[in-house]
Write a protein that holds these residues in place. Structure first.
Motif: not given
Length: 217
Positions: A214-217, A92-97, A65-67
């Motif tokens: 929550v994905l923190v960038e 950027w589509p939603t990534p997977k953790r 992902w971008r981050s």
């Protein structure tokens, strides 16, 4: 963290001609391939052109992902060799953790399209797209890859290609501000304690949340 890079990572990709209108040839590497695709076969008079960077990753391999998180590198694209191109912005589509050996990253596996909105300098004139793409693919090792992609969109009627649905499908996976799905971030704050700090996020949702994250960038 020690990341091992394969010695053959810089090898030139193998190219094959693509029969599809609105698509560049695939740039093939051992663990992945990538190409540039377009929603229309020509530029028409559109002020913006819908494009996509399409990746196909071998099973078990991922890109970022971008981050990217605690490791990895995001996909990077240099458009400077293009003609009649004012700007090109990746969504950027939603990534997977993903967690491996205690290292947390965010990225993608399998098939992926990064939607791109491109703005011609002069709408209606041909656009020559030249994308120098650098990306990292990882499994047990990480391999940096490079691809030089070329796609020419001539002047003429902006007839949709067979790839427009694919681009739209991935565009719909790009996070928005939440309003369309009834989701609002009401508050985000650091809660400090003797052991450090925790990020506390308060959400309001129209529908009950299942497995919120929550994905923190």
């Amino acid at each position: 963290v020690l990341v091992l890079f394969a010695a053959f990572a810089g090898a030139a990709p193998v190219r094959a001609q693509s029969p599809e209108p609105g698509a560049s040839p695939w740039a093939k590497h051992e663990f992945a391939r990538v190409r540039l695709i377009a929603a229309t076969a020509a530029v028409g008079t559109l002020p913006e052109l819908r494009l996509g960077l399409e990746f196909q990753l071998n099973p078990g391999w991922k890109t970022y992902w971008r981050s990217p998180g605690e490791a990895g590198l995001p996909v990077q694209v240099d458009w400077s060799e293009s003609e009649n191109l004012a700007d090109a912005a990746i969504a950027w589509p939603t990534p997977k953790r993903q967690v491996l050996l205690g290292i947390e990253t965010m990225g993608y596996e399998g098939d992926l399209v990064l939607p791109v909105v491109a703005k011609p300098k002069v709408p209606g004139e041909p656009v020559k797209l030249r994308a120098a793409v650098d990306y990292l693919v990882c499994e047990k090792i990480c391999v940096p890859a490079h691809a030089d992609l070329a796609l020419d969109l001539p002047a003429g009627e902006a007839v949709p290609t067979s790839l427009v649905g694919t681009i739209d499908q991935w565009r719909n996976k790009v996070p928005g501000d939440g309003r369309a799905s009834g989701l609002t971030v009401e508050r985000a704050a650091l809660v400090r304690d003797p052991g450090g700090a925790t990020l506390a996020v308060r959400l309001a949702a129209r529908e009950p949340l299942r497995q919120p994250d929550v994905l923190v960038e």
